[in-house]
Design an enzyme around this catalytic site. Structure first.
Site, PDB file in Angstrom:
ATOM      1  N   GLU A  85      -8.740   5.740  -6.173  1.00 49.73           N
ATOM      2  CA  GLU A  85      -7.769   6.032  -7.221  1.00 49.73           C
ATOM      3  C   GLU A  85      -8.433   6.780  -8.375  1.00 49.73           C
ATOM      4  O   GLU A  85      -7.967   6.756  -9.506  1.00 49.73           O
ATOM      5  CB  GLU A  85      -7.113   4.746  -7.729  1.00 49.73           C
ATOM      6  N   ASP A 110       0.370   4.332  -2.515  1.00 48.13           N
ATOM      7  CA  ASP A 110       0.278   5.751  -2.132  1.00 48.13           C
ATOM      8  C   ASP A 110       1.238   6.597  -2.957  1.00 48.13           C
ATOM      9  O   ASP A 110       0.920   7.732  -3.320  1.00 48.13           O
ATOM     10  CB  ASP A 110       0.587   5.918  -0.647  1.00 48.13           C
ATOM     11  N   HIS A 123       0.815  -1.214   0.000  1.00 45.21           N
ATOM     12  CA  HIS A 123       0.000   0.000   0.000  1.00 45.21           C
ATOM     13  C   HIS A 123       0.854   1.273   0.000  1.00 45.21           C
ATOM     14  O   HIS A 123       0.432   2.305  -0.533  1.00 45.21           O
ATOM     15  CB  HIS A 123      -0.941  -0.007   1.207  1.00 45.21           C
TER      16      HIS A 123
END
Length: 396
Positions: free
Chosen positions: A304, A278, A274
Site C-alpha cells: 500500500e 483492492d 481484500h
C-alpha cells in the site's frame, strides 16, 4: 523461363510469406489492427500475381484484365487503411473510393488503345501512383511519427513515383510487348516487376519492424506496470527514476521524491475484505494518476506504498504537492464501500541532494514517511539532512 517469370514467381512466394507473417502478428497481438489489413493486402497481392500469370500465358478478356488492375489497386487501398489504423488517422474512404471507381472505368475504356501507347500506359499507372501517394499522405498526417515511421513514409512516396516512371521506362525499354502473351519476355516486364518487388519487400519488412517495435514496447510496458493499480511497479519505477536522475545530473535540475502510504490499510482488509482493499488501492492510484503531471513518475513500490518522483521540484514545491494530495484524497469516497467512509494517507518528502543515488533518496523519504506515521498519520513530513549527518523530519 524468362527473368520476368522468375520475378513473378518470387513475388508470389514473397506475397504469401508476408501475408502469413502479418497474420501471425495479428493473432499474437489482437490490438495490432493494422496487421490484419496488411495481411489481406499481401493475400490479395498473391492473387493478383496468379491472375497476371494467367493473363500472360492464356490471355484474358477485357473484364479479366480490368479485374487484375482493380485487384492490385484495391490492395494499395487496403494498405492505406492499415496505415490509417496504425497511426490513428481518419481513413480517406471517399477519396479512395473515388479513385477506385474512376480508375476502373478508365482502365476498361483504354483496352481498345494500342498496348504501346504512352497515353495508355500513363492512364494505367497514374491510379497506382495516386493510391500509393494517399498512403504516404496519410502517414504524413500522423501526430506521432518516429524515425522508422518517417522512413516508411519516404518509401511510400518513392514507391508511388516508381509507378509514375513506368510509362517512360516502357518507352525506353522497347515497350510492353505486342500482346499479353509476349509481355513477360520483354525487358520492361523484367525491370517493372523487379522494381515492384524491391519496393513491396522493403515496405513490408519495414512495416513488420515497426509492428515488432510496438509489440516489444507493449510487452515492456506490461512488465513495468502493476496490474492492480496500473501504475509502474517497483522495478519500472526505479528504471524510470534512475533515467531521470541521470538527466538531472547532466542538466543540474532539482528533483524531489514523495512517498505515501495508505493509513490503517490492514484494518480495511480485515473489516471489509481484500476485494475492498483492492478498491482502495485502485482509487488512490487513480487519484495519483489524475494529480501527477505527464513529467512526474508515479509507481506502486509496495503493498500500500506509493512513490512519486517530481523532476524540477524543490523541497517547497514537493511539500505543497504532498499536502494538496493528502487533503484531496481524504475527502474522496471509494466506490463499492460505504459512502460515509473516508481514507487517509501519510506522506514523506525529500529533495534530492547533488549526485544522490535513488536508493539514498528513497531511504530519506522513507524516514520522513515513518515520522509521519509516528506523528499520527494523515500528515506530511519533510526530510532534511545536514552536512554533519544529522537527520530531521519536519512537519508540514
Amino acid at each position: 523461363m524468362t527473368g520476368a517469370v522468375v520475378v513473378l514467381i518470387i513475388n508470389l512466394i514473397v506475397a504469401g510469406l508476408l501475408s502469413a507473417s502479418f497474420t501471425m502478428v495479428a493473432v499474437y497481438d489482437p490490438k495490432q489492427v493494422a496487421a490484419r489489413w496488411i495481411a489481406c493486402v499481401y493475400g490479395l497481392g498473391a492473387f493478383y500475381v496468379l491472375v497476371e500469370f494467367g493473363i500472360a500465358n492464356l490471355g484474358g478478356s477485357r473484364l479479366v484484365v480490368v479485374g487484375s488492375f482493380a485487384a492490385f489497386l484495391l490492395a494499395l487501398a487496403l494498405f492505406n487503411v492499415g496505415i490509417a489504423r496504425k497511426y490513428l488517422v481518419p481513413v480517406p474512404w471517399r477519396l479512395m473510393a473515388a479513385v477506385l471507381a474512376v480508375s476502373i472505368i478508365a482502365c476498361y475504356l483504354i483496352q481498345d488503345m494500342p498496348r504501346e501507347s504512352f497515353l495508355r500506359m500513363m492512364i494505367y499507372q497514374v491510379p497506382y501512383f495516386v493510391m500509393q501517394a494517399i498512403g504516404a499522405g496519410t502517414l504524413w498526417r500522423a501526430r506521432a511519427r518516429g524515425r522508422l515511421d518517417t522512413v516508411l513514409m519516404c518509401l511510400l512516396a518513392m514507391s508511388s513515383l516508381q509507378f509514375l516512371s513506368k510509362p517512360f521506362l516502357s518507352q525506353a525499354l522497347g515497350g510492353t510487348g505486342a500482346s499479353p502473351q509476349t509481355y513477360l519476355s520483354t525487358d520492361y516486364a523484367l525491370v517493372s516487376q523487379a522494381m515492384g518487388t524491391v519496393f513491396a519487400i522493403a515496405i513490408a519488412l519495414l512495416f513488420l519492424v515497426i509492428l515488432a517495435r510496438d509489440v516489444i514496447g507493449d510487452v515492456r510496458i506490461l512488465s513495468e506496470t502493476d496490474a492492480l493499480s496500473r501504475l509502474l511497479n517497483r522495478g519500472g519505477f526505479e528504471d524510470r527514476a534512475k533515467a531521470l536522475l541521470r538527466k538531472a545530473d547532466a542538466g543540474g535540475r532539482p528533483m524531489a521524491l514523495v512517498i505515501c502510504d495508505l493509513d490503517h490499510f490492514k484494518a480495511v482488509n480485515d473489516t471489509f475484505g481484500h476485494a475492498s482493499g483492492d478498491r482502495v488501492i485502485r482509487a488512490f492510484a487513480g487519484f495519483l494518476r489524475d494529480t501527477a503531471s505527464a513529467e512526474h513518475v508515479a509507481g506502486r513500490i509496495g503493498g500500500e506504498e506509493f512513490a512519486i518522483l517530481l523532476p524540477g521540484a524543490n523541497l517547497v514545491t514537493a511539500r505543497l504537492f504532498a499536502e494538496a494530495a493528502r487533503t484531496a484524497f481524504c475527502g474522496l469516497p471509494v466506490e463499492g464501500l460505504p459512502p460515509h467512509l473516508r481514507f487517509t494517507a501519510s506522506f514523506g518528502v525529500a529533495e534530492r541532494m547533488p549526485r544522490e543515488t535513488l536508493s539514498d533518496l528513497l531511504s530519506r523519504a522513507d524516514k520522513a514517511l515513518y515520522e509521519a506515521k509516528r506523528g499520527g498519520r494523515d500528515c506530511v513530513r519533510v526530510a532534511t539532512d545536514y552536512p554533519d549527518g544529522r537527520y530531521d523530519a519536519r512537519a508540514s
